[in-house]
Structure formats: C-alpha cells, structure tokens
Design an enzyme around this catalytic site. Sequence first.
Site, short mmCIF file in Angstrom:
data_model
loop_
_atom_site.label_atom_id
_atom_site.label_comp_id
_atom_site.label_asym_id
_atom_site.label_seq_id
_atom_site.Cartn_x
_atom_site.Cartn_y
_atom_site.Cartn_z
N GLN A 87 2.33 35.77 -42.08
CA GLN A 87 1.71 36.84 -42.85
C GLN A 87 1.90 38.17 -42.12
O GLN A 87 1.63 39.23 -42.66
CB GLN A 87 0.21 36.57 -43.03
CG GLN A 87 -0.11 35.28 -43.75
CD GLN A 87 -1.58 34.90 -43.61
OE1 GLN A 87 -2.44 35.44 -44.30
NE2 GLN A 87 -1.88 34.01 -42.68
N HIS A 105 4.79 38.51 -46.27
CA HIS A 105 4.19 39.82 -46.58
C HIS A 105 5.08 40.99 -46.16
O HIS A 105 4.62 42.13 -46.09
CB HIS A 105 2.80 39.93 -45.94
CG HIS A 105 1.80 39.01 -46.56
ND1 HIS A 105 0.60 38.69 -45.96
CD2 HIS A 105 1.82 38.32 -47.73
CE1 HIS A 105 -0.07 37.85 -46.74
NE2 HIS A 105 0.64 37.60 -47.80
N CYS A 135 21.52 55.03 -51.73
CA CYS A 135 21.70 55.82 -52.97
C CYS A 135 21.34 57.29 -52.79
O CYS A 135 21.49 58.07 -53.73
CB CYS A 135 20.84 55.20 -54.08
SG CYS A 135 19.07 55.43 -53.82
N GLY A 171 -4.07 31.47 -35.95
CA GLY A 171 -4.49 32.87 -35.90
C GLY A 171 -4.66 33.53 -37.25
O GLY A 171 -4.27 34.67 -37.44
N SER A 173 -7.56 34.06 -40.62
CA SER A 173 -8.96 33.92 -41.06
C SER A 173 -9.06 33.18 -42.38
O SER A 173 -10.15 32.81 -42.80
CB SER A 173 -9.57 35.32 -41.23
OG SER A 173 -8.80 36.05 -42.19
N GLU A 199 -11.78 31.06 -33.91
CA GLU A 199 -13.04 30.61 -34.53
C GLU A 199 -12.70 29.88 -35.83
O GLU A 199 -11.57 30.01 -36.33
CB GLU A 199 -13.91 31.84 -34.84
CG GLU A 199 -13.21 32.79 -35.80
CD GLU A 199 -13.79 34.20 -35.79
OE1 GLU A 199 -13.08 35.10 -36.27
OE2 GLU A 199 -14.90 34.38 -35.26
N ALA A 215 -4.80 31.73 -29.00
CA ALA A 215 -3.47 31.20 -29.34
C ALA A 215 -2.59 31.11 -28.10
O ALA A 215 -1.82 30.14 -27.94
CB ALA A 215 -2.81 32.09 -30.40
C1 BV8 Z 1 -1.11 38.06 -55.01
C2 BV8 Z 1 0.92 43.21 -45.65
C3 BV8 Z 1 -0.37 37.26 -57.14
C4 BV8 Z 1 0.53 44.64 -45.56
C5 BV8 Z 1 -0.97 41.90 -46.51
C6 BV8 Z 1 -7.72 34.40 -55.10
C7 BV8 Z 1 -9.02 34.61 -54.74
C8 BV8 Z 1 -9.42 35.92 -54.34
C9 BV8 Z 1 -8.52 36.98 -54.27
C10 BV8 Z 1 -7.22 36.75 -54.62
C11 BV8 Z 1 -6.83 35.48 -55.05
N1 BV8 Z 1 -5.51 35.56 -55.32
C12 BV8 Z 1 -5.07 36.83 -55.09
C13 BV8 Z 1 -6.09 37.59 -54.68
C14 BV8 Z 1 -6.01 39.00 -54.32
C15 BV8 Z 1 -5.50 39.25 -52.89
C16 BV8 Z 1 -6.46 38.67 -51.91
O1 BV8 Z 1 -6.28 37.57 -51.38
N2 BV8 Z 1 -7.50 39.47 -51.61
C17 BV8 Z 1 -8.46 39.08 -50.56
C18 BV8 Z 1 -8.85 40.33 -49.78
C19 BV8 Z 1 -9.64 38.39 -51.16
N3 BV8 Z 1 -4.16 38.70 -52.68
C20 BV8 Z 1 -3.10 39.46 -53.08
O2 BV8 Z 1 -3.20 40.53 -53.63
C21 BV8 Z 1 -1.72 38.87 -52.80
N4 BV8 Z 1 -0.88 38.91 -53.97
O3 BV8 Z 1 -2.03 37.27 -55.01
O4 BV8 Z 1 -0.18 38.17 -56.02
C22 BV8 Z 1 0.44 36.01 -56.85
C23 BV8 Z 1 -0.10 34.97 -56.09
C24 BV8 Z 1 0.65 33.79 -55.90
C25 BV8 Z 1 1.92 33.67 -56.39
C26 BV8 Z 1 2.43 34.73 -57.15
C27 BV8 Z 1 1.66 35.90 -57.36
C28 BV8 Z 1 -0.96 39.71 -51.74
C29 BV8 Z 1 -1.69 39.68 -50.45
C30 BV8 Z 1 -0.82 40.34 -49.35
C31 BV8 Z 1 -1.37 41.70 -48.94
N5 BV8 Z 1 -0.65 42.19 -47.76
N6 BV8 Z 1 -0.24 42.35 -45.44
C32 BV8 Z 1 -0.03 45.00 -44.21
O5 BV8 Z 1 0.06 44.19 -43.27
O6 BV8 Z 1 -0.52 46.14 -44.10
S1 BV8 Z 1 -2.34 40.87 -46.24
C33 BV8 Z 1 -2.77 41.09 -44.56
O7 BV8 Z 1 -4.13 40.73 -44.49
C34 BV8 Z 1 -2.06 40.20 -43.60
O8 BV8 Z 1 -0.69 40.03 -43.89
C35 BV8 Z 1 -2.84 38.89 -43.73
O9 BV8 Z 1 -2.39 38.15 -44.83
C36 BV8 Z 1 -4.24 39.40 -44.02
C37 BV8 Z 1 -5.05 39.43 -42.75
O10 BV8 Z 1 -5.40 38.11 -42.50
P1 BV8 Z 1 -5.09 37.48 -41.03
O11 BV8 Z 1 -3.67 37.63 -40.69
O12 BV8 Z 1 -5.67 36.13 -41.09
O13 BV8 Z 1 -5.89 38.43 -40.03
P2 BV8 Z 1 -7.47 38.57 -39.87
O14 BV8 Z 1 -7.68 39.79 -39.04
O15 BV8 Z 1 -8.15 38.44 -41.18
O16 BV8 Z 1 -7.90 37.27 -39.02
C38 BV8 Z 1 -7.40 37.09 -37.72
C39 BV8 Z 1 -7.83 35.70 -37.30
O17 BV8 Z 1 -7.28 35.45 -36.00
C40 BV8 Z 1 -9.35 35.55 -37.20
O18 BV8 Z 1 -9.75 34.32 -37.78
C41 BV8 Z 1 -9.61 35.56 -35.68
O19 BV8 Z 1 -10.66 34.69 -35.33
C42 BV8 Z 1 -8.30 34.99 -35.15
N7 BV8 Z 1 -7.94 35.47 -33.81
C43 BV8 Z 1 -8.14 36.70 -33.27
N8 BV8 Z 1 -7.64 36.74 -32.00
C44 BV8 Z 1 -7.09 35.50 -31.76
C45 BV8 Z 1 -7.27 34.70 -32.92
N9 BV8 Z 1 -6.85 33.42 -33.00
C46 BV8 Z 1 -6.22 32.91 -31.89
N10 BV8 Z 1 -6.00 33.64 -30.74
C47 BV8 Z 1 -6.43 34.91 -30.65
N11 BV8 Z 1 -6.21 35.59 -29.50
#
Ligand code: BV8
Length: 234
Positions: A87, A105, A135, A171, A173, A199, A215
């Site tokens: 991601q 992504h 272009c 890594g 959430s 977590e 990680a």
């Molecule tokens: C779509 C690029 C249709 C840009 C990103 C169903 C239910 C509810 C909502 C939806 C649903 N379906 C779709 C949605 C809407 C939406 C969505 O999910 N919204 C959320 C907010 C509810 N999804 C979309 O819009 C997606 N598109 O659904 O199109 C479709 C679907 C299927 C098939 C065809 C069409 C598009 C989503 C993509 C958006 N772009 N990124 C950018 O980067 O700026 S998303 C972006 O946020 C990241 O790429 C990643 O995906 C997400 C962040 O999540 P994580 O990577 O997990 O990071 P986070 O900080 O949250 O967590 C970090 C974790 O690591 C924590 O758990 C922490 O404890 C842990 N951690 C921290 N340190 C460590 C560690 N672990 C180990 N070691 C460490 N040291």
Amino acid sequence: MKVVVLTGAGISAESGVPTFRDADGLWEGHRVEEVATPEAYDHAPMTVHRFYDARRSALLGVQPNAAHHALARLEEVLGDDLLVITQNIDDLHERAGSRRVLHMHGELLSALCRACDGRVRWESDLVDLPPCPGCGVTELRPDVVWFGEVPYGMDRISIELARADLFVSIGTSGAVYPAAGFVQHALRYGARTLELNLEPSEGTAWFHEARHGRAGELVPHWVEELLETAHSAS
Ligand code: BV8
C-alpha cells in the site's frame, strides 16, 4: 509454497517515513483523506502537489530497514512463489532488492499525465506544473491512487490471493479497503494467515496467528523461521 505479503506504512516507520496514524493523520491541518482525493486535486491542486512534493523529497533522504531487506532475501529463495503487495508509495522495497512488488496505491517516484495517460519516473517537484515529457501538456499529477479511485492491479491481486498458501500482513492498520479485505479473500481460498504488526490491526480476528512488535525485529525472525522450515522440508 506460494506466499503473498501485504505491507503498509508500518514497515517503513523505522526508516523514518511517517505512518498515516502519526501526527493524527493531519497534513498542513488537513486530514490526509482530504488531500489524497481527486476532489482535493480539482479544488486545491497546489496544496496536493506540496503534500506529495514534500513526501517525494523526504523519500530521497531515507533508507530501507531490516524488514525490507529480509523480504528481499526471502525473494532470493522463493522467487516467483513470493509476491509483495504494498500500500506504500515509497520505493524502499525495491531499494532493498525486492523485484516482485505490486504498488496497489501507486508510487511517489512516478508522475501520471492526465492528458496522454503517459507515466514517467519523477524525482522532483510537480508544484511548478512542468510539461509532460510525452505530450508537452502541463497536466502531470502524482501517480498515486487517491480515496475514491480504483487501486492498481486488482485483477492480478485477486488471482494471487486465491493461489496463496500463506498470506502475511505487515505494518498495516487494516483501516483502508480493499486492502483491508485481502485477508478474508485469502482465507476463503484456504490460505494460512499471519499478522506482523506493532499492535492488533482492525482485522486481527481474521488471522490464524498474530505477532505484535516492530517490523524490524519481527520480519527478519519470521523469514529465518520460514527459510529453515523450507530448508528442512527439502
Ligand atoms: C476504492 C495512496 C473502489 C495515497 C492511499 C469499505 C468500507 C469503508 C470504506 C470503503 C470501503 N471500500 C472503499 C472505501 C473507501 C476508501 C476507504 O477504505 N476509506 C477508509 C478511510 C475507510 N477506499 C478507497 O477509496 C479505495 N478505493 O475502494 O475504490 C474499488 C474497490 C475495490 C475494487 C475496485 C474499486 C482507495 C484507497 C487508496 C487511497 N490511497 N494511499 C497516499 O499515500 O497519499 S491509502 C493510504 O492509507 C495508504 O496507502 C494505506 O492504504 C492507508 C494507510 O494505512 P496503513 O498503511 O495501514 O498505515 P496506518 O498509519 O493506518 O497504520 C500503520 C500500522 O503500522 C499501524 O497498525 C501501526 O500499529 C503499525 N506500525 C507502526 N510502526 C510499526 C508498525 N508495525 C510494525 N513495526 C513498526 N515499527
């Protein structure tokens, strides 16, 4: 054994790349979901360009960590039996030596032209609206998938998840879909599922096993373990 690994921001945290949960998900006072949308780009393109230009220049100053390197080592042994679906839009997996990486992504170091749909490797800013090398039109946008847009490679991902013997989530959430639903897809086709995260994630209940910690420690340990079992099995 076919292994599919899903990674999120947590695998790059120890390299100094902020996760989405860091800073409470705020950027310049905007909720990340507000700047990472096509609507935000239409409404305030300069704010969105500054958001990605800053992340792109910061990326040039960080290095892959032990977790990235461990997955690259695993690919050396498993070859085509390993796929990393990330991601993350950083290039730390590739800089660690992984080749079989699918950026669902998008990528920071790539620009997409809205006029000719061309893609070009991009390491500098986009805020000054440079012309597309293909272009000549000044319609280059970050080649990333915004909220509301369809992720890249979904057809291939569905096939690889259905073929997986082992699905490992590192890594992440589990808050963003469709990535957060991959564990259920893999389970449906009989895969064993393992979570490696700091977590419990929102989808932790779908995993046969969960190990919580950093990680940089968990992934090298898990890779050694897997290589030992693969070695003793051969
Ligand atoms: C779509 C690029 C249709 C840009 C990103 C169903 C239910 C509810 C909502 C939806 C649903 N379906 C779709 C949605 C809407 C939406 C969505 O999910 N919204 C959320 C907010 C509810 N999804 C979309 O819009 C997606 N598109 O659904 O199109 C479709 C679907 C299927 C098939 C065809 C069409 C598009 C989503 C993509 C958006 N772009 N990124 C950018 O980067 O700026 S998303 C972006 O946020 C990241 O790429 C990643 O995906 C997400 C962040 O999540 P994580 O990577 O997990 O990071 P986070 O900080 O949250 O967590 C970090 C974790 O690591 C924590 O758990 C922490 O404890 C842990 N951690 C921290 N340190 C460590 C560690 N672990 C180990 N070691 C460490 N040291």
